[in-house]
Design a protein around this motif. Structure first.
Motif, PDB file in Angstrom:
ATOM      1  N   ARG A  14     -22.366   2.778   6.033  1.00  0.00           N
ATOM      2  CA  ARG A  14     -21.862   1.406   6.086  1.00  0.00           C
ATOM      3  C   ARG A  14     -22.897   0.509   6.766  1.00  0.00           C
ATOM      4  O   ARG A  14     -23.284   0.752   7.905  1.00  0.00           O
ATOM      5  CB  ARG A  14     -20.574   1.422   6.894  1.00  0.00           C
ATOM      6  CG  ARG A  14     -19.837   0.113   6.860  1.00  0.00           C
ATOM      7  CD  ARG A  14     -18.592   0.189   7.735  1.00  0.00           C
ATOM      8  NE  ARG A  14     -18.464  -1.073   8.441  1.00  0.00           N
ATOM      9  CZ  ARG A  14     -17.933  -1.200   9.644  1.00  0.00           C
ATOM     10  NH1 ARG A  14     -17.518  -0.141  10.296  1.00  0.00           N
ATOM     11  NH2 ARG A  14     -17.846  -2.379  10.187  1.00  0.00           N
ATOM     12  N   LYS A  40     -23.964  -6.719  17.579  1.00  0.00           N
ATOM     13  CA  LYS A  40     -24.800  -7.001  18.757  1.00  0.00           C
ATOM     14  C   LYS A  40     -25.083  -5.724  19.553  1.00  0.00           C
ATOM     15  O   LYS A  40     -26.226  -5.444  19.919  1.00  0.00           O
ATOM     16  CB  LYS A  40     -24.116  -8.049  19.657  1.00  0.00           C
ATOM     17  CG  LYS A  40     -23.823  -9.367  18.941  1.00  0.00           C
ATOM     18  CD  LYS A  40     -23.156 -10.390  19.831  1.00  0.00           C
ATOM     19  CE  LYS A  40     -21.797  -9.974  20.369  1.00  0.00           C
ATOM     20  NZ  LYS A  40     -20.762  -9.764  19.330  1.00  0.00           N
ATOM     21  N   THR A  42     -24.788  -2.727  18.450  1.00  0.00           N
ATOM     22  CA  THR A  42     -25.556  -1.852  17.567  1.00  0.00           C
ATOM     23  C   THR A  42     -27.043  -2.148  17.698  1.00  0.00           C
ATOM     24  O   THR A  42     -27.867  -1.239  17.849  1.00  0.00           O
ATOM     25  CB  THR A  42     -25.102  -2.053  16.108  1.00  0.00           C
ATOM     26  OG1 THR A  42     -23.709  -1.765  16.038  1.00  0.00           O
ATOM     27  CG2 THR A  42     -25.870  -1.160  15.156  1.00  0.00           C
ATOM     28  N   HIS A 203     -20.558 -13.371  25.397  1.00  0.00           N
ATOM     29  CA  HIS A 203     -19.590 -14.179  24.652  1.00  0.00           C
ATOM     30  C   HIS A 203     -19.339 -15.504  25.343  1.00  0.00           C
ATOM     31  O   HIS A 203     -18.652 -16.366  24.811  1.00  0.00           O
ATOM     32  CB  HIS A 203     -18.260 -13.421  24.542  1.00  0.00           C
ATOM     33  CG  HIS A 203     -18.289 -12.311  23.539  1.00  0.00           C
ATOM     34  ND1 HIS A 203     -18.512 -12.542  22.214  1.00  0.00           N
ATOM     35  CD2 HIS A 203     -18.138 -10.969  23.669  1.00  0.00           C
ATOM     36  CE1 HIS A 203     -18.482 -11.386  21.559  1.00  0.00           C
ATOM     37  NE2 HIS A 203     -18.272 -10.415  22.431  1.00  0.00           N
TER      38      HIS A 203
END
Ligand code: ATP
Ligand code: MG
Lengths: 249, 448
Positions: A14, A40, A42, A203
């Motif tokens: 994927r 991110k 990853t 974030h």
């Protein structure tokens, strides 16, 4: 300098990162913001050398050397440091023992002499004080029973001791209270130097009030969708990621 | 009913019968001891070596594993004892008691500390004090095991340690087992530890150098009310083709604190069996151990924990590190009698499997007849945590070093948790020594 060129990464077939390009110059503080699940963490794992991912294409150059073929510890010795989104607990390994092993392993790989125990203690104590880490935490097993905020501080202490050239902070601000955020930000700012690059994943705009970035990247669907200055973060705070996730892939 | 069928005898069983007949006249003790030996041997011989159809021995089939019976070890020579004295000079602190090939050697041993009486098993059997003989015979609990019976039949010697009520023995008492045999020999030691009410003490049993090829040791422990007793046994002196059976029979009084930790560091086939019974109320009994196995080593820890007193807490935690083609066995049975209300029993086994060739057999069992108890057991089996390994690597530790650090942490955290600092450090060193030899030694191992 970190140069990521056309990086495509998948897991179990994927695709997660899709032809991603990103450059962080020496001394630059780059922030990455983006919706949940966009890749991110990853990206940060792939830079650090985690094996569960398949790199389909691209390269990751640090000072011109491709990191992709190197073991995580070799990358670390070359200056890569990752502060984990979720730092791991290591039962049975005393924090001090771990710090000594890590520092000396890196020094050994670089052909430097090992640190003596007193010298190490001195450095750890000084670093811990700055980050307001209680001395008794250093005697406990690494991160075991530490609060979320304490674990994050311990990661920043490791960063300070290991003196990386590329520091990746994956949501280091999450779980920190207001005072801890200030302490951690001060710790990071103290390490800013013309030789050191930062990749800060967050974030929240608030962290970037304390650690003012040179550049802000918006990541969406596995690639960098927009790049701007510190004000881009403020803009995102208002508008959200609507514009980045809506358009067709 | 038809006449009982006599099972065909294996070579080892026949050799044991022969060895018993030959040794009996020379074994220590008066007529009572002789009777005990004879009934014990019949008990063993009627059943034969335990095999896979005997539930408690299912995973350690002695009939298959024990092909021959080594001859009984001879008494050590004066020369070999003198050589041993030299080597022992630098051993660790504490009151040292030396047992060579199953025989207590007074001239290599320290005098008993204050509040403690130490005798050889031989002299206790000769004196025939009924209470001690009854304790040593261990007929009621644990004695049903045929291998314990074999030990009672052939017991050559051992130490009997009596700690006076209220005595506080600060330095550990340390039984050191050595062997001077060059050929494969068998040794049978039986020892007893009697801790008087309110006393506190620590017993360490350890191997000094290589041990006899076949050892069958038995320790009988009785802990009086309100006493505190720590027991540590470290088994590290076995060769790859050796067979070792270690039995411990423990009875605890009321409000006792008893802790036992065992390290199995090598050996061809090792069976450690512990029978622990809570007779009194409100006691705490902690059994734990670490087995480090490689090659074709086989280590079996089998527990029987009986709760007869009310309000006792039993903690059993056993860890295994298995590499190459090693086999680990953990069997734990907890029984709670009707009267033993408020029992709190927790049993756990954790195995780290480092290669695809290893096998781990787990068999926990609970048998509860009381209604107000909290008992549970758990088992984990698996490799090292990939995420932890990666985390350590990102901090600069090469894979092998990260692995070693995590292995040490896994194996040694019980040591830190349960033992005092000095003893903990001793055992941690042994664990580190095993880990650093990992991969360095050849993988082969002969079956005994
Ligand atoms: N080991 C894994 N196995 C399967 N899927 C994975 C794995 N790691 C990541 N993914 C998937 O990859 C995608 C990207 O995850 P990643 O953790 O990188 O996102 P993120 O941008 O860091 O999100 P967040 O903001 O929530 O931390 C997600 O859909 C996630 O489920
Ligand atoms: Mg993430």
């Amino acid at each position: 300098m970190l140069e990521i060129k056309n990086l495509t990464v998948s897991i179990d077939g994927r695709p997660i990162l899709d032809d991603l390009n990103l450059t962080v110059r020496d001394g630059e503080v780059a922030a990455i913001m983006g919706p949940n699940g966009t890749g991110k963490s990853t990206l940060s794992y792939v830079i650090a050398g985690r094996k569960d991912y398949t790199v389909e294409a691209g390269e990751i150059l640090l000072d011109g050397v491709d990191l992709l073929g190197l073991e995580p510890d070799v990358r670390a010795a070359r200056g890569v440091f990752l502060a984990f989104q979720y730092p791991l607990e290591i039962p049975g390994v005393a924090t001090m023992t771990f710090l000594k092993a890590a520092l000396n392993a890196q020094r050994k790989q670089r052909g430097e002499e090992e640190l003596s125990t007193p010298e190490l203690m001195k450095r750890v104590k000084a670093g811990a004080e700055k980050l307001e880490i209680k001395p008794d935490m250093l005697k406990r097993a690494l991160n075991v029973g530490f609060s979320g905020g304490e674990k994050k501080r311990m990661d920043i202490l490791q960063m300070a001791l290991l003196e990386p050239t590329l520091a990746i902070l994956d949501e280091t601000d999450s779980g920190l209270d207001i005072d801890a955020l200030r302490v951690v930000a001060a710790g990071v700012n103290a390490l800013r130097s013309p030789k050191r690059s930062f990749l800060i994943i967050t974030h929240y705009q608030r962290l970037l009030d304390y650690i003012v970035p040179d550049t802000v990247h918006v990541m969406a669907k596995g690639r960098i969708a927009k790049t701007g200055g510190a004000d881009l973060a403020l803009e995102l705070e208002k508008s959200g990621y609507r514009d980045y996730v809506a358009d067709a892939a | 009913m038809s006449a009982p069928m006599t099972p065909p005898r294996t070579l080892a069983e026949a050799a044991l019968a022969e060895a018993f007949d030959a040794a009996l006249p020379g074994l220590p003790g008066g007529p009572d001891a002789r009777k005990l030996r004879e009934t014990s041997f019949s008990k063993f011989y009627d059943a034969g070596l335990p095999h896979r159809r005997i539930e408690a021995w299912h995973y350690t089939d002695l009939r298959a594993l024990m092909r021959t019976a080594a001859p009984l070890a001879e008494a050590p020579s004066a020369d070999s004892l003198a050589a041993l004295r030299e080597k022992l000079a630098a051993s660790a602190p504490g009151c040292r008691l030396v047992v060579v090939d199953g025989v207590f050697v007074a001239q290599l041993s320290d005098p008993a500390p204050e509040g403690v009486v130490i005798q050889s098993l031989a002299s206790v059997l000769a004196a025939g004090r009924p209470d001690l003989i009854a304790l040593l015979a261990a007929q009621e609990f644990g004695g049903a095991d045929t291998i314990v019976s074999l030990n009672a039949a052939l017991m050559q010697d051992g130490v009997v340690i009596e700690v006076a009520p209220g005595a506080v023995v600060a330095e550990p008492i340390r039984i050191i087992y050595a062997s001077t045999a060059c050929e494969p020999r068998a040794s049978y030691a039986r020892s007893a530890l009697i801790v008087g009410a309110g006393a506190s003490m620590r017993l360490i049993e350890e191997d000094f150098g290589a041990q006899a090829a076949q050892t069958n040791r038995c320790l009988i422990v009785s802990v009086g009310d309100e006493a505190a007793c720590d027991h540590i046994v470290s088994m590290t002196g076995m060769g790859r083709s050796s067979l070792r059976i270690e039995s411990m029979i423990v009875r605890l009084g009321a409000r006792v604190k008893f802790k036992s930790f065992g390290l199995i560091g090598d050996g061809g086939v090792v069976r450690r069996q512990i029978f622990m019974r809570f007779d009194g109320a409100d006691s705490e009994g902690t059994l734990s151990g670490v087995s480090l196995l490689r090659g074709r080593e086989h280590a079996d820890t089998t527990l029987l924990v009986e709760h007869a007193g009310t309000g006792c807490a039993g903690r059993e935690t056993f860890k295994y590190v298995l590499d190459e083609e090693a086999v680990g066995v953990f069997q734990g049975k907890i029984t709670v009698e009707k009267e033993a209300q408020k029992t709190d029993g927790r049993m756990m086994s954790k195995a780290l499997l480092l290669s695809d060739g290893v096998a781990m057999n787990n068999k926990p069992e609970l048998e509860i007849f009381a209604d107000d108890v909290a008992c549970g057991h758990g088992a984990t089996c698996g490799g090292l945590d990939e995420n932890q390994l990666f985390y350590l690597q990102t901090r600069g530790l090469p894979f092998a070093e990260a692995e070693a650090l995590l292995l040490e942490a896994f194996a040694a955290d019980l040591v830190d948790e349960l033992l005092d600092e000095a003893t903990g450090a001793e055992l941690r060193e042994k664990i580190v020594c095993w880990l650093s030899a990992r991969g360095a030694a050849p993988a082969a191992g002969d079956a005994p």
